[in-house]
Design an enzyme around this catalytic site. Structure first.
Site, PDB file in Angstrom:
ATOM      1  N   SER A   1       3.750   1.572  -1.036  1.00  0.00           N
ATOM      2  CA  SER A   1       4.573   1.658  -2.242  1.00  0.00           C
ATOM      3  C   SER A   1       4.055   2.690  -3.232  1.00  0.00           C
ATOM      4  O   SER A   1       4.831   3.277  -3.987  1.00  0.00           O
ATOM      5  CB  SER A   1       4.642   0.280  -2.924  1.00  0.00           C
ATOM      6  OG  SER A   1       5.345  -0.641  -2.126  1.00  0.00           O
ATOM      7  N   ASP A   2       2.738   2.917  -3.255  1.00  0.00           N
ATOM      8  CA  ASP A   2       2.245   3.952  -4.172  1.00  0.00           C
ATOM      9  C   ASP A   2       1.958   5.263  -3.452  1.00  0.00           C
ATOM     10  O   ASP A   2       2.056   6.329  -4.036  1.00  0.00           O
ATOM     11  CB  ASP A   2       0.997   3.474  -4.928  1.00  0.00           C
ATOM     12  CG  ASP A   2      -0.208   3.225  -4.028  1.00  0.00           C
ATOM     13  OD1 ASP A   2      -0.902   4.195  -3.717  1.00  0.00           O
ATOM     14  OD2 ASP A   2      -0.466   2.063  -3.684  1.00  0.00           O
TER      15      ASP A   2
ATOM     16  N   HIS B   1      -1.434   0.571  -9.034  1.00  0.00           N
ATOM     17  CA  HIS B   1      -1.603   1.901  -8.438  1.00  0.00           C
ATOM     18  C   HIS B   1      -0.285   2.665  -8.466  1.00  0.00           C
ATOM     19  O   HIS B   1      -0.244   3.845  -8.822  1.00  0.00           O
ATOM     20  CB  HIS B   1      -2.082   1.779  -6.993  1.00  0.00           C
ATOM     21  CG  HIS B   1      -3.552   1.544  -6.854  1.00  0.00           C
ATOM     22  ND1 HIS B   1      -4.472   2.022  -7.747  1.00  0.00           N
ATOM     23  CD2 HIS B   1      -4.263   0.885  -5.906  1.00  0.00           C
ATOM     24  CE1 HIS B   1      -5.687   1.668  -7.375  1.00  0.00           C
ATOM     25  NE2 HIS B   1      -5.579   0.972  -6.251  1.00  0.00           N
TER      26      HIS B   1
ATOM     27  N   HIS C   1       0.831  -1.207   0.000  1.00  0.00           N
ATOM     28  CA  HIS C   1       0.000   0.000   0.000  1.00  0.00           C
ATOM     29  C   HIS C   1       0.868   1.262   0.000  1.00  0.00           C
ATOM     30  O   HIS C   1       0.639   2.186  -0.777  1.00  0.00           O
ATOM     31  CB  HIS C   1      -0.924   0.024   1.209  1.00  0.00           C
ATOM     32  CG  HIS C   1      -1.893  -1.120   1.256  1.00  0.00           C
ATOM     33  ND1 HIS C   1      -2.704  -1.436   0.195  1.00  0.00           N
ATOM     34  CD2 HIS C   1      -2.172  -2.021   2.231  1.00  0.00           C
ATOM     35  CE1 HIS C   1      -3.455  -2.479   0.516  1.00  0.00           C
ATOM     36  NE2 HIS C   1      -3.148  -2.859   1.735  1.00  0.00           N
TER      37      HIS C   1
END
Length: 351
Positions: free
Chosen positions: A289-290, A313, A287
């Site tokens: 990571s974007d 994403h 999560h």
């Protein structure tokens, strides 16, 4: 004016929210078109419209196309302003998706900003609010960005009605090296249920603890249950977030309960998600990571991010940053979706 075709990304609300957030931070006009053009119900829905209006309020923007069903939005932002705001999504639409859009803009205001948001705090297809409280906020602190997220009332799908208060205090952001997680030091977690028997939250917690115990570090998962008539939390619903505090970072995993889904499965899902991301050795879970790209782009100097998974994403966010903030350079170690990656972000000094 920069044009963004939503078909370039996933074709949905994430492109819209991210594009407007970047434009708001930069203070440049943007036209976003083909919004949800291929969906059965095309155009803006309540969830998306709430984000557009929130970004417009914070930046005193001039907006065209901000109505239900609109497939095109022209957004001309002013300068982000601090102060106090209240946004009501009006449905069980995700509070955290709205926060993803407005938090970078709150930080760009360089002023104390307090935002109260009403909507769904724990709903499908979005990070639960406890992920923001216990994972995202500590990660942003490692970049010198000072946020506080308070939960006032939980709201599950389909009722919504949850409330959170998010506070930004001016701080000096700094480039950082968030690549390797390092050794796992401890595991924390919060398992909850609303208007359900307390054993639901307890079983979720026990299942997660059992799956994480082999790491050989302290595991402490708190349990919260709300079932009294006078309790303000709206339900029914349940969920769990677990997180790993490592030498260099914080990573999280989560799962939501649903009708017919055993509590033990919910707990194990959250734990297995965390374990999978920890196994990569990277500092950011799937999560984060974007979510972290936009903040890294707003910080002068080079920030390096190690992500457990290059999600669709994340790739969409990178594509949008390259379009709207071309002065920012982002180098990825891989372009293969789903693979661990290292990103080198040479940002601009906006925070």
């Amino acid at each position: 004016m920069i044009g963004v075709d939503v078909k370039v990304g996933e074709g949905g609300g994430q492109v819209l929210r991210t594009a407007l957030a970047i434009a708001a931070v930069k203070g440049i006009p943007v036209r976003v078109y083909n919004i949800r053009a291929r969906r059965s119900r095309p155009g803006l829905q309540h969830q998306h419209l709430a984000s557009v209006k929130a970004l417009a309020d914070i930046t005193n923007a001039k907006v065209e196309g901000a109505f239900l069903g609109s497939t095109e939005v022209v957004f001309r932002p002013g300068k982000p302003a601090g102060g106090e705001y209240f946004f009501d999504i009006g449905t069980a639409g995700s509070v955290t998706l709205l926060l993803q859009a407005i938090m970078p803009v709150m930080a760009a205001s360089h002023q104390t900003t307090v935002v109260r948001v009403r909507g769904g705090t724990d709903v499908p297809k979005s990070p639960p609010i406890d992920y923001f409280r216990y994972v995202l906020v500590p990660l942003l602190a490692k970049l010198g960005i000072d946020f506080k997220v308070e939960l006032v009332r939980r709201g599950h799908y389909p009722r919504g009605g949850g409330e959170v208060v998010v506070t930004y205090r001016p701080s000096r952001a700094k480039a950082a090296n968030l690549v390797d997680a390092g050794k796992v030091l401890s595991i924390g977690g919060l398992s909850h249920c609303v208007r359900l028997p307390s054993h639901v939250a307890m079983r979720q917690a026990r299942a997660a603890e059992g799956a994480l115990r082999h790491l050989g570090v302290p595991v402490s998962i708190s349990v919260e249950h709300y079932e009294g008539r006078d309790d303000p939390h709206l339900g029914p619903g349940s969920g769990i977030v677990v997180w790993a505090v490592t030498e260099n970072s914080v990573l999280g995993g989560d799962s939501l309960g649903e009708r017919g889904k055993p509590a033990e499965v919910v707990g194990r899902e959250a734990a297995e998600s965390l374990l999978q991301d920890l196994s990569t050795g990277m500092a950011l879970d799937r999560h984060a990571s974007d979510m972290m790209f936009i903040y890294a782009s707003m910080i002068g100097g080079v920030t390096r991010l190690g992500g457990a998974s290059l999600t669709s994403h994340a790739k969409t966010v990178v594509d949008l940053l390259r379009i709207i903030m071309p002065e920012v350079t982002i180098e990825l170690s891989t372009s293969e979706e789903g693979k661990p990656f290292i990103a080198t972000v040479n940002g601009v000094d906006l925070l």
